[in-house]
Design a protein around this motif. Structure first.
Motif, PDB file in Angstrom:
ATOM      1  N   ARG A   1       1.050   4.004  -3.044  1.00  0.00           N
ATOM      2  CA  ARG A   1       0.861   5.441  -2.803  1.00  0.00           C
ATOM      3  C   ARG A   1       2.033   6.230  -3.366  1.00  0.00           C
ATOM      4  NH1 ARG A   1       1.921   7.190   3.037  1.00  0.00           N
ATOM      5  NH2 ARG A   1       3.960   6.670   2.223  1.00  0.00           N
ATOM      6  N   ASP A   2       3.258   5.751  -3.140  1.00  0.00           N
ATOM      7  CA  ASP A   2       4.451   6.498  -3.546  1.00  0.00           C
ATOM      8  C   ASP A   2       4.755   6.393  -5.039  1.00  0.00           C
ATOM      9  OD1 ASP A   2       4.690   7.181  -0.887  1.00  0.00           O
ATOM     10  OD2 ASP A   2       6.228   5.668  -0.458  1.00  0.00           O
ATOM     11  N   LYS A   3       4.501   5.210  -5.638  1.00  0.00           N
ATOM     12  CA  LYS A   3       4.884   4.976  -7.027  1.00  0.00           C
ATOM     13  C   LYS A   3       3.704   4.905  -7.987  1.00  0.00           C
ATOM     14  CE  LYS A   3       8.744   2.081  -5.474  1.00  0.00           C
ATOM     15  NZ  LYS A   3       9.277   0.718  -5.485  1.00  0.00           N
ATOM     16  N   GLY A   4       2.480   4.862  -7.434  1.00  0.00           N
ATOM     17  CA  GLY A   4       1.302   4.755  -8.287  1.00  0.00           C
ATOM     18  C   GLY A   4       0.953   3.340  -8.684  1.00  0.00           C
ATOM     19  N   GLY A   5       1.733   2.369  -8.274  1.00  0.00           N
ATOM     20  CA  GLY A   5       1.462   0.974  -8.586  1.00  0.00           C
ATOM     21  C   GLY A   5       2.631   0.100  -8.191  1.00  0.00           C
TER      22      GLY A   5
ATOM     23  N   GLY B   1      -1.827  -5.217  -3.959  1.00  0.00           N
ATOM     24  CA  GLY B   1      -1.485  -5.377  -2.555  1.00  0.00           C
ATOM     25  C   GLY B   1      -2.577  -6.000  -1.709  1.00  0.00           C
ATOM     26  N   ARG B   2      -3.653  -6.513  -2.348  1.00  0.00           N
ATOM     27  CA  ARG B   2      -4.791  -7.076  -1.614  1.00  0.00           C
ATOM     28  C   ARG B   2      -4.817  -8.592  -1.678  1.00  0.00           C
ATOM     29  NH1 ARG B   2      -4.613  -1.641  -1.818  1.00  0.00           N
ATOM     30  NH2 ARG B   2      -6.257  -0.753  -0.530  1.00  0.00           N
ATOM     31  N   PHE B   3      -5.340  -9.179  -0.588  1.00  0.00           N
ATOM     32  CA  PHE B   3      -5.487 -10.626  -0.493  1.00  0.00           C
ATOM     33  C   PHE B   3      -6.914 -10.964  -0.090  1.00  0.00           C
ATOM     34  CE2 PHE B   3      -1.017  -9.945   0.013  1.00  0.00           C
ATOM     35  CZ  PHE B   3      -0.402 -11.053  -0.536  1.00  0.00           C
ATOM     36  N   ASP B   4      -7.400 -12.069  -0.618  1.00  0.00           N
ATOM     37  CA  ASP B   4      -8.669 -12.652  -0.200  1.00  0.00           C
ATOM     38  C   ASP B   4      -8.290 -13.704   0.850  1.00  0.00           C
ATOM     39  OD1 ASP B   4     -11.373 -12.997  -0.189  1.00  0.00           O
ATOM     40  OD2 ASP B   4     -11.458 -14.162  -2.037  1.00  0.00           O
ATOM     41  N   VAL B   5      -8.840 -13.570   2.074  1.00  0.00           N
ATOM     42  CA  VAL B   5      -8.369 -14.374   3.203  1.00  0.00           C
ATOM     43  C   VAL B   5      -9.517 -15.106   3.882  1.00  0.00           C
ATOM     44  CG1 VAL B   5      -7.136 -14.300   5.408  1.00  0.00           C
ATOM     45  CG2 VAL B   5      -6.559 -12.657   3.612  1.00  0.00           C
TER      46      VAL B   5
ATOM     47  N   ALA C   1       0.835  -1.211   0.000  1.00  0.00           N
ATOM     48  CA  ALA C   1       0.000   0.000   0.000  1.00  0.00           C
ATOM     49  C   ALA C   1       0.864   1.252   0.000  1.00  0.00           C
ATOM     50  CB  ALA C   1      -0.939  -0.005   1.206  1.00  0.00           C
ATOM     51  N   ALA C   2       1.969   1.215   0.753  1.00  0.00           N
ATOM     52  CA  ALA C   2       2.886   2.365   0.783  1.00  0.00           C
ATOM     53  C   ALA C   2       3.551   2.551  -0.582  1.00  0.00           C
ATOM     54  CB  ALA C   2       3.933   2.175   1.873  1.00  0.00           C
ATOM     55  N   ALA C   3       3.940   1.446  -1.219  1.00  0.00           N
ATOM     56  CA  ALA C   3       4.574   1.526  -2.536  1.00  0.00           C
ATOM     57  C   ALA C   3       3.595   2.040  -3.591  1.00  0.00           C
ATOM     58  CB  ALA C   3       5.122   0.157  -2.942  1.00  0.00           C
TER      59      ALA C   3
END
Length: 194
Positions: free
Chosen positions: A56-60, A91-95, A52-54
């Motif tokens: 935000r900083d890099k756009g993807g 950056g998302r997971f189905d858990v 999520a941080a990456a």
């Protein structure tokens, strides 16, 4: 990172991947047995904090990092209690987790609550408080929490204190909380008689 994970409704787990996961949309429950053992269930989505941080900083995320997260999810899916850990992208997971836990132990993956028992026999199930700077950091990542947590207690339980928004009655057998912000802190104290 560990502190942020813990303060964002989930504490770090033994696995490297799950130690970086924060819950997003979920339903979680803790079902206690009369002896204090319990079953923990989690179903929903979680976001990888560093990803999520990456984003935000890099756009993807580069394809290489997306592939690494997918492999980490496949590895984490083999952990005890994990029924599903599927990477869905960004950056998302189905858990999906269902873990039987002995009294005095903690959930090993994507734990929302700290569960402890004092020397006086009082159980405390709670989410630790969060400092303002940690809340600000989570907000800056665009992570929005939308969940429901439930605690089911056996007949030998005596509740001493709680801040649940829903309590057992005709239509429900649990103490429940709607979790819609990082500031929401479900808590319940109880004892179990012999």
């Amino acid at each position: 990172m560990k502190r942020i994970s813990a303060l964002a409704i989930v504490t770090v787990a033994a696995l490297g991947l799950t130690g970086c996961l924060l819950p997003e949309k979920f339903e979680a429950s803790v079902n206690f047995k009369p002896d204090g053992d319990y079953t923990y269930k989690y179903e929903g989505t979680a976001v990888h904090f560093l990803a999520a941080a990456a984003i935000r900083d890099k756009g993807g995320l580069p394809a290489k990092e997306e592939d690494a997260l997918k492999r980490e999810g496949e590895k984490a899916a083999k952990a005890p209690g994990v029924r599903k850990m599927a990477y869905t992208g960004n950056g998302r997971f189905d858990v999906q987790i269902e873990e039987a836990v002995k009294i005095g132990r903690q959930v090993s993956t994507l734990k929302i609550f700290n569960i402890s028992r004092g020397k006086d026999g009082v159980f405390l199930l709670a989410v630790p408080p969060m400092k303002e700077k940690d809340r600000d950091q989570l907000r800056s990542l665009g992570i929005k929490v939308n969940g429901k947590a439930e605690v089911f207690l056996p007949g030998n339980a005596k509740v001493l204190e709680h801040n649940a928004t829903g309590t057992p009655g005709l239509l429900s057998k649990s103490y429940s909380w709607k979790i819609g912000a990082v500031d929401d802190r479900p808590m319940i104290k109880f004892t179990l008689t012999q």
